[in-house]
Scaffold this active site. Structure first.
Site, mmCIF file in Angstrom:
data_model
loop_
_atom_site.group_PDB
_atom_site.id
_atom_site.type_symbol
_atom_site.label_atom_id
_atom_site.label_comp_id
_atom_site.label_asym_id
_atom_site.label_seq_id
_atom_site.Cartn_x
_atom_site.Cartn_y
_atom_site.Cartn_z
ATOM 1 N N TRP A 256 1.023 -1.221 -0.047
ATOM 2 C CA TRP A 256 0.083 -0.057 0.000
ATOM 3 C C TRP A 256 0.842 1.172 -0.025
ATOM 4 C CZ3 TRP A 256 -4.195 -1.505 -2.019
ATOM 5 C CH2 TRP A 256 -4.704 -2.897 -1.444
ATOM 6 N N LYS B 184 -12.503 -2.543 6.063
ATOM 7 C CA LYS B 184 -11.772 -3.435 7.203
ATOM 8 C C LYS B 184 -12.654 -3.325 8.470
ATOM 9 C CE LYS B 184 -8.533 -3.881 3.761
ATOM 10 N NZ LYS B 184 -7.892 -2.704 3.341
ATOM 11 N N ASP C 183 -2.087 6.585 6.302
ATOM 12 C CA ASP C 183 -3.296 5.626 5.911
ATOM 13 C C ASP C 183 -3.395 4.748 6.947
ATOM 14 O OD1 ASP C 183 -4.700 3.337 4.727
ATOM 15 O OD2 ASP C 183 -3.145 3.220 3.116
HETATM 16 C C1 LIG Z 1 -7.173 -2.471 1.970
HETATM 17 C C2 LIG Z 1 -6.003 -1.159 2.135
HETATM 18 C C3 LIG Z 1 -5.953 -0.263 0.831
HETATM 19 C C4 LIG Z 1 -6.717 -0.321 -0.251
HETATM 20 O O1 LIG Z 1 -7.998 0.205 0.018
HETATM 21 P P1 LIG Z 1 -8.986 0.425 -1.094
HETATM 22 O O2 LIG Z 1 -10.211 1.018 -0.436
HETATM 23 O O3 LIG Z 1 -9.306 -1.020 -1.824
HETATM 24 O O4 LIG Z 1 -8.448 1.356 -2.223
HETATM 25 C C5 LIG Z 1 -5.180 0.641 1.241
HETATM 26 N N1 LIG Z 1 -4.347 0.741 2.328
HETATM 27 C C6 LIG Z 1 -4.384 -0.289 3.552
HETATM 28 C C7 LIG Z 1 -3.534 -0.164 4.426
HETATM 29 C C8 LIG Z 1 -5.340 -1.166 3.146
HETATM 30 O O5 LIG Z 1 -5.459 -2.217 4.275
#
Ligand SMILES: *Cc1c(COP(=O)(O)O)cnc(C)c1O
Length: 339
Positions: A84, A175, A151
């Site tokens: 990511w 999540k 993030d």
């Molecule tokens: C799942 C995830 C993403 C991707 O998210 P999307 O909503 O599918 O773009 C980005 N960063 C982290 C840390 C994630 O766990």
């Protein structure tokens, strides 16, 4: 989920489904207002921060952040802790200079780098609080005067966060908060509009701040379902309570990994994630057999990401400790059978 399903048939005796009513209806305006309020309350968001419910997932934030915060020719710092972070860096390079301050790539991202210099000329420093695929998580964030961006897609709302340490936090809902389709952004007031760059309307954070996340049709059902999850979390006792529950769940599983003769954890012990527990078998040839046993017992989704192999148990907020215990029992029984 039952309540969300009921609202698809009819929302609150309105005669309308949550997925057919206007997003400008008083009913949905109320859903938005409640969602903002309870999110702010649960996350203890200070008044000098805006909250946005946007679309495009965390992945669109990878682009919007540099587009809105990194002037052409200026530099942003990224700590590379996995897929990511790597994707976030790739997007930032389209708007300015990217300094990869540290990386754990050579160790297949099995730890969080801690010793690195943070140059003074960075516009921001970007971190990924929990690395979903590798099972690593920051236990504390670097002390710096450089604006921090994080993030938090895979550990938001799993514990208290000191928001005021950050200029911007973002997280896809899927999540820990609700269904895919909404990404939540928390941004310090006054940080936007300084790049000198023309930004397309939908990509401009200011558009969404000025319109209270209703510039265009928001993902109404996703937001409503997030609201239900947040109401559940509040009733449970909020992020302080869920943190204790998450610690207990993770401890149960890590203790088993460390004591079971067949299994070994893949993440550095001090960086172990409370959300995604990654582990392999000492004898990889047994992995298929264990996976079959687990599936026979109704334990689904524990196969590890292809880049790490082995197993990954994602034990997000909604996962009860009984389910973790069921996995631990399966590991114990398997070890006994093989002894
Ligand atoms: C799942 C995830 C993403 C991707 O998210 P999307 O909503 O599918 O773009 C980005 N960063 C982290 C840390 C994630 O766990």
């Amino acid at each position: 989920m039952k309540k969300a399903a009921e609202a698809v048939i009819e929302y609150n005796n309105s005669g309308l489904s949550i997925i057919e009513m206007s997003h400008r209806s008083p009913e949905f305006e109320d859903v938005m207002a409640q969602s903002f309020a309870i999110f702010r309350e649960l996350m203890n968001v200070p008044d000098d921060y805006d909250v946005m419910f946007l679309q495009g997932g965390a992945s669109l934030q990878f682009t919007m952040i540099p587009q809105n915060l990194l002037p052409q020719g200026a530099k942003a710092g990224y700590v590379n802790t996995g897929v990511w972070a790597t994707k976030a860096m790739k997007e930032a390079k389209m708007f300015g200079e990217v300094a990869e301050l540290a990386s754990s790539k050579d160790a297949n991202f099995n730890f969080i780098p801690k010793d690195y210099n943070i140059p003074k000329d960075l516009k921001y420093l970007h971190l990924t609080s929990n690395n979903t695929i590798y099972g690593t998580q920051y236990k504390s964030f670097p002390e710096t005067n450089i604006p921090l961006i994080c993030d938090m897609s895979s550990d938001i709302m799993s514990k208290p966060v000191n928001i005021s340490k950050f200029d911007l936090i973002y997280a896809g809902a899927q999540k820990n908060i609700g269904p895919a389709g909404v990404v939540i952004v928390i941004a310090k007031k006054g940080i936007f509009g300084k790049t000198g760059r023309a930004i397309p309307t939908m990509m401009d954070y200011q558009t969404h701040i000025d319109n209270a996340s209703m510039f265009n049709t928001p993902p109404c059902f996703s937001i409503y379902t997030c609201l239900l999850t947040m109401q559940w979390l509040k009733k449970l006792g909020g992020v302080v309570t869920i943190e204790k529950m998450n610690e207990k769940k993770a401890q149960l599983l890590y203790d088993e990994i460390d004591s079971n003769p067949l299994f070994v954890g893949t993440a550095a012990v001090e960086d172990r994630s409370l959300m995604n527990v990654t582990f392999v078998m000492k004898d990889a040839s047994l992995e298929k057999e264990f996976l079959t046993l687990a599936e026979d017992r109704g334990l689904s989704g524990i196969k590890g990401h292809r880049s790490v192999g082995g197993f990954r148990a994602s034990i997000y907020n909604a996962m009860p400790i009984e389910s973790v215990q069921a996995l631990v029992d399966a590991m114990r029984d398997f070890a006994k059978a093989k002894a």
